[in-house]
Design a protein around this motif. Structure first.
Motif, PDB file in Angstrom:
ATOM      1  N   GLN A   1      -4.599   4.558  -5.751  1.00  0.00           N
ATOM      2  CA  GLN A   1      -3.217   3.675  -6.812  1.00  0.00           C
ATOM      3  C   GLN A   1      -3.729   2.473  -7.290  1.00  0.00           C
ATOM      4  O   GLN A   1      -4.781   2.008  -7.039  1.00  0.00           O
ATOM      5  CB  GLN A   1      -2.400   3.319  -5.570  1.00  0.00           C
ATOM      6  N   ILE A   2      -2.822   2.371  -8.662  1.00  0.00           N
ATOM      7  CA  ILE A   2      -3.252   1.479  -9.186  1.00  0.00           C
ATOM      8  C   ILE A   2      -2.796  -0.490  -8.433  1.00  0.00           C
ATOM      9  O   ILE A   2      -1.562  -0.170  -7.651  1.00  0.00           O
ATOM     10  CB  ILE A   2      -2.560   1.046 -10.232  1.00  0.00           C
ATOM     11  N   GLY A   3      -3.638  -1.248  -8.003  1.00  0.00           N
ATOM     12  CA  GLY A   3      -3.459  -2.883  -7.308  1.00  0.00           C
ATOM     13  C   GLY A   3      -3.297  -2.491  -5.614  1.00  0.00           C
ATOM     14  O   GLY A   3      -2.832  -2.199  -4.649  1.00  0.00           O
TER      15      GLY A   3
ATOM     16  N   ASP B   1       1.226  -1.515   0.037  1.00  0.00           N
ATOM     17  CA  ASP B   1       0.351   0.233  -0.155  1.00  0.00           C
ATOM     18  C   ASP B   1       0.911   1.155   0.094  1.00  0.00           C
ATOM     19  O   ASP B   1       1.407   1.213   1.055  1.00  0.00           O
ATOM     20  CB  ASP B   1      -1.018   0.169   0.826  1.00  0.00           C
ATOM     21  N   TYR B   2       0.174   2.081  -1.110  1.00  0.00           N
ATOM     22  CA  TYR B   2       1.734   3.166  -0.884  1.00  0.00           C
ATOM     23  C   TYR B   2       0.904   4.278  -0.593  1.00  0.00           C
ATOM     24  O   TYR B   2       1.581   5.672  -0.943  1.00  0.00           O
ATOM     25  CB  TYR B   2       1.964   3.504  -2.332  1.00  0.00           C
ATOM     26  N   GLY B   3      -0.009   4.355   0.479  1.00  0.00           N
ATOM     27  CA  GLY B   3      -0.758   5.907   0.078  1.00  0.00           C
ATOM     28  C   GLY B   3      -1.278   5.998   0.136  1.00  0.00           C
ATOM     29  O   GLY B   3      -1.804   7.636   0.195  1.00  0.00           O
TER      30      GLY B   3
ATOM     31  N   LEU C   1      12.389   5.827   3.198  1.00  0.00           N
ATOM     32  CA  LEU C   1      10.970   6.354   2.832  1.00  0.00           C
ATOM     33  C   LEU C   1      10.771   5.671   1.896  1.00  0.00           C
ATOM     34  O   LEU C   1       9.343   6.902   0.960  1.00  0.00           O
ATOM     35  CB  LEU C   1      12.958   7.657   2.250  1.00  0.00           C
ATOM     36  N   HIS C   2      11.281   4.638   1.010  1.00  0.00           N
ATOM     37  CA  HIS C   2      10.032   4.633  -0.060  1.00  0.00           C
ATOM     38  C   HIS C   2       9.641   2.676   0.344  1.00  0.00           C
ATOM     39  O   HIS C   2      11.476   1.940   0.995  1.00  0.00           O
ATOM     40  CB  HIS C   2      10.765   4.369  -1.734  1.00  0.00           C
ATOM     41  N   LYS C   3       8.859   2.632   0.262  1.00  0.00           N
ATOM     42  CA  LYS C   3       8.721   0.511   0.128  1.00  0.00           C
ATOM     43  C   LYS C   3       9.374  -0.071  -0.311  1.00  0.00           C
ATOM     44  O   LYS C   3       9.916  -1.564  -0.402  1.00  0.00           O
ATOM     45  CB  LYS C   3       7.655   0.628   0.612  1.00  0.00           C
ATOM     46  N   ALA C   4       9.587   0.273  -1.549  1.00  0.00           N
ATOM     47  CA  ALA C   4      10.286  -0.575  -2.875  1.00  0.00           C
ATOM     48  C   ALA C   4      11.137  -0.021  -3.661  1.00  0.00           C
ATOM     49  O   ALA C   4      11.021   0.235  -5.538  1.00  0.00           O
ATOM     50  CB  ALA C   4       9.113  -0.988  -3.360  1.00  0.00           C
ATOM     51  N   PRO C   5      12.107   0.864  -3.337  1.00  0.00           N
ATOM     52  CA  PRO C   5      13.228   1.080  -4.183  1.00  0.00           C
ATOM     53  C   PRO C   5      13.583  -0.036  -5.327  1.00  0.00           C
ATOM     54  O   PRO C   5      14.393  -0.687  -4.803  1.00  0.00           O
ATOM     55  CB  PRO C   5      13.808   2.514  -3.496  1.00  0.00           C
ATOM     56  N   TYR C   6      13.948   0.189  -6.406  1.00  0.00           N
ATOM     57  CA  TYR C   6      15.371  -0.737  -7.047  1.00  0.00           C
ATOM     58  C   TYR C   6      16.891  -0.647  -7.278  1.00  0.00           C
ATOM     59  O   TYR C   6      16.987   1.070  -6.838  1.00  0.00           O
ATOM     60  CB  TYR C   6      14.511  -1.456  -8.542  1.00  0.00           C
ATOM     61  N   PRO C   7      17.360  -0.971  -6.348  1.00  0.00           N
ATOM     62  CA  PRO C   7      18.658  -0.338  -6.926  1.00  0.00           C
ATOM     63  C   PRO C   7      19.531   0.749  -7.986  1.00  0.00           C
ATOM     64  O   PRO C   7      18.543   0.358  -8.658  1.00  0.00           O
ATOM     65  CB  PRO C   7      19.599  -1.220  -6.878  1.00  0.00           C
TER      66      PRO C   7
ATOM     67  N   GLY D   1       7.414   6.876  -7.668  1.00  0.00           N
ATOM     68  CA  GLY D   1       8.803   6.421  -6.321  1.00  0.00           C
ATOM     69  C   GLY D   1       9.280   6.890  -6.140  1.00  0.00           C
ATOM     70  O   GLY D   1       9.149   8.185  -5.560  1.00  0.00           O
ATOM     71  N   SER D   2      10.420   6.678  -5.006  1.00  0.00           N
ATOM     72  CA  SER D   2      11.523   7.877  -4.880  1.00  0.00           C
ATOM     73  C   SER D   2      12.767   8.494  -5.982  1.00  0.00           C
ATOM     74  O   SER D   2      13.154   8.602  -5.774  1.00  0.00           O
ATOM     75  CB  SER D   2      12.276   6.926  -3.972  1.00  0.00           C
ATOM     76  N   GLY D   3      12.644   7.640  -7.555  1.00  0.00           N
ATOM     77  CA  GLY D   3      13.131   8.863  -8.720  1.00  0.00           C
ATOM     78  C   GLY D   3      14.032   8.591  -8.367  1.00  0.00           C
ATOM     79  O   GLY D   3      15.104   8.846  -9.230  1.00  0.00           O
ATOM     80  N   THR D   4      14.797   6.924  -9.060  1.00  0.00           N
ATOM     81  CA  THR D   4      15.796   6.035  -9.504  1.00  0.00           C
ATOM     82  C   THR D   4      16.098   6.412 -10.701  1.00  0.00           C
ATOM     83  O   THR D   4      16.731   6.198 -10.784  1.00  0.00           O
ATOM     84  CB  THR D   4      15.475   4.574  -8.622  1.00  0.00           C
ATOM     85  N   THR D   5      14.833   5.839 -11.511  1.00  0.00           N
ATOM     86  CA  THR D   5      15.250   6.015 -13.220  1.00  0.00           C
ATOM     87  C   THR D   5      15.211   7.429 -13.055  1.00  0.00           C
ATOM     88  O   THR D   5      16.456   7.351 -13.750  1.00  0.00           O
ATOM     89  CB  THR D   5      13.641   5.751 -13.027  1.00  0.00           C
TER      90      THR D   5
ATOM     91  N   TYR E   1       6.009  10.424 -13.131  1.00  0.00           N
ATOM     92  CA  TYR E   1       5.200  10.329 -12.291  1.00  0.00           C
ATOM     93  C   TYR E   1       5.013   9.651 -11.389  1.00  0.00           C
ATOM     94  O   TYR E   1       5.485   8.503 -11.287  1.00  0.00           O
ATOM     95  CB  TYR E   1       3.939   9.698 -13.883  1.00  0.00           C
ATOM     96  N   GLU E   2       3.801  10.426 -10.115  1.00  0.00           N
ATOM     97  CA  GLU E   2       4.164   9.733  -8.881  1.00  0.00           C
ATOM     98  C   GLU E   2       2.898   9.825  -8.615  1.00  0.00           C
ATOM     99  O   GLU E   2       2.514  11.511  -8.352  1.00  0.00           O
ATOM    100  CB  GLU E   2       5.297   9.886  -8.096  1.00  0.00           C
ATOM    101  N   LEU E   3       2.181   9.033  -7.809  1.00  0.00           N
ATOM    102  CA  LEU E   3       1.062   9.501  -7.530  1.00  0.00           C
ATOM    103  C   LEU E   3       0.841  10.228  -6.071  1.00  0.00           C
ATOM    104  O   LEU E   3       0.290  11.236  -5.832  1.00  0.00           O
ATOM    105  CB  LEU E   3       0.452   7.884  -7.534  1.00  0.00           C
TER     106      LEU E   3
HETATM  107  C1  LIG Z   1       7.345  -0.164  -6.650  1.00  0.00           C
HETATM  108  S1  LIG Z   1       7.074   1.308  -6.848  1.00  0.00           S
HETATM  109  C2  LIG Z   1       8.097   2.482  -7.414  1.00  0.00           C
HETATM  110  C3  LIG Z   1       9.320   2.064  -6.979  1.00  0.00           C
HETATM  111  C4  LIG Z   1      10.352   3.259  -7.452  1.00  0.00           C
HETATM  112  N1  LIG Z   1      11.139   2.727  -8.809  1.00  0.00           N
HETATM  113  C5  LIG Z   1      11.889   3.487  -6.852  1.00  0.00           C
HETATM  114  O1  LIG Z   1      12.627   3.279  -7.036  1.00  0.00           O
HETATM  115  O2  LIG Z   1      11.316   4.005  -5.482  1.00  0.00           O
HETATM  116  C6  LIG Z   1       5.394   2.142  -6.964  1.00  0.00           C
HETATM  117  C7  LIG Z   1       5.442   3.101  -7.293  1.00  0.00           C
HETATM  118  O3  LIG Z   1       3.969   3.596  -8.381  1.00  0.00           O
HETATM  119  C8  LIG Z   1       2.711   4.372  -7.405  1.00  0.00           C
HETATM  120  N2  LIG Z   1       1.376   5.035  -8.318  1.00  0.00           N
HETATM  121  C9  LIG Z   1       1.081   3.646  -7.722  1.00  0.00           C
HETATM  122  N3  LIG Z   1      -0.451   3.665  -8.202  1.00  0.00           N
HETATM  123  C10 LIG Z   1       0.356   5.109  -9.377  1.00  0.00           C
HETATM  124  C11 LIG Z   1      -1.173   5.973 -10.165  1.00  0.00           C
HETATM  125  N4  LIG Z   1      -1.892   5.097 -10.949  1.00  0.00           N
HETATM  126  N5  LIG Z   1      -0.219   7.126 -10.942  1.00  0.00           N
HETATM  127  C12 LIG Z   1       1.424   7.164 -11.136  1.00  0.00           C
HETATM  128  N6  LIG Z   1       1.757   6.014  -9.372  1.00  0.00           N
HETATM  129  C13 LIG Z   1       1.376   5.434  -8.985  1.00  0.00           C
HETATM  130  C14 LIG Z   1       3.308   4.565  -6.246  1.00  0.00           C
HETATM  131  O4  LIG Z   1       2.938   5.381  -5.019  1.00  0.00           O
HETATM  132  C15 LIG Z   1       5.160   3.942  -5.814  1.00  0.00           C
HETATM  133  O5  LIG Z   1       5.223   4.343  -5.369  1.00  0.00           O
END
Ligand SMILES: C[S@@+](CC[C@H](N)C(=O)[O-])C[C@H]1O[C@@H](n2cnc3c(N)ncnc32)[C@H](O)[C@@H]1O
Length: 241
Positions: free
Chosen positions: A29-31, A23-25, A168-174, A198-202, A216-218
């Motif tokens: 959010q999708i999913g 849950d990204y709060g 700071l974020h639940k799921a950053p990738y390296p 997410g946290s902007g790794t890309t 984009y980040e929701l």
């Molecule tokens: C797996 S995380 C991405 C982590 C990112 N790659 C990083 O390194 O921090 C998925 C992200 O998608 C965002 N998200 C979910 N639904 C969204 C939507 N409808 N539009 C934009 N972002 C969304 C979540 O808030 C979450 O931050």
């Protein structure tokens, strides 16, 4: 994504919500827990359609995602994303295995420990841009065979759930994983897109390597994290929408 010109993006590099795993709060959010698996893919398909339109003719899309356990049964999420993307016209190039040597045991003791995720690698057309020599920088990486051709087993350790010193974020990738994708899929000056910032790794990897980035980040709460993360980079060309 209407603000981005069609055909202007060289690489889409992203990691979406893994259905209802975290849950990204944000309620939009999708999913989410009450969303069916099919509905999740229907919503994701809209994102993949936009990505397809924004990509240049020789562009590629890289989706970092893993299988998920649902009521004790494994869902092949990366394969289903690949299938939906193929329906939209994408060409599946490979399903790269990201080996995570630091992965820890999960919730169930009645199963093997999951030490991998996948990178779904798709191109918009045939004849896409690919610089394999650029990605072979990890000396002890099983991805690199005899120092030349890049394989499809990539070793990138993770620090679980952390960026900097705080969570700071639940799921950053390296960053190393994303830098490799940026290098193999684009050239300096090209534009990279991440629809799930997410946290902007890309953005960190792309800007650090002289590419531009749109994302984009929701969840607005992550904007501070993103800003802090990108602040050490000398050149900022991040475009906000
Ligand atoms: C797996 S995380 C991405 C982590 C990112 N790659 C990083 O390194 O921090 C998925 C992200 O998608 C965002 N998200 C979910 N639904 C969204 C939507 N409808 N539009 C934009 N972002 C969304 C979540 O808030 C979450 O931050």
């Amino acid at each position: 994504m209407q603000a981005v010109d069609d055909g202007s993006i060289q690489s889409v590099i992203t990691s979406p919500p893994y259905w209802d795993l975290k849950d990204y709060g944000h309620e939009e959010q999708i999913g989410t827990a009450d969303e069916s698996y099919e509905l999740y893919h229907d919503r994701m398909e809209k994102v993949w359609t936009e990505c397809y339109d924004k990509l240049a003719a020789d562009g590629t899309m890289w989706v970092v995602v893993d299988t998920v356990m649902e009521r004790g049964q494994l869902q092949l999420l990366p394969y289903h994303i690949a299938e939906r993307a193929e329906d939209l016209g994408f060409i599946l190039q490979d399903m790269i295995t990201w080996y995570k040597p630091t992965a820890i045991a999960g919730m169930t003791e009645r199963n093997v420990v999951n030490k991998k995720e996948y990178v779904v690698y798709l191109s918009k057309n045939k004849g896409h841009k690919f610089n394999p020599e650029q990605g072979s920088n990890g000396k002890e990486d099983p991805a690199v065979e005899e120092g030349h051709r890049l394989g499809n087993l990539w070793r990138h350790p993770v620090k679980r759930g952390s960026v900097g010193q705080n969570v700071l974020h639940k799921a950053p990738y390296p960053i190393s994983l994303i830098s490799r994708i940026v290098e193999v899929s684009s050239d300096p000056g090209d534009k990279v897109l991440d629809p799930f910032f997410g946290s902007g790794t890309t953005a960190y990897a792309a800007l650090d390597l002289g590419r531009e980035c749109v994302g984009y980040e929701l969840n607005e709460e992550f904007s501070e994290v993103i800003e802090e993360r990108l602040s050490p980079l000398e050149q900022h060309s991040i475009t906000e929408f």
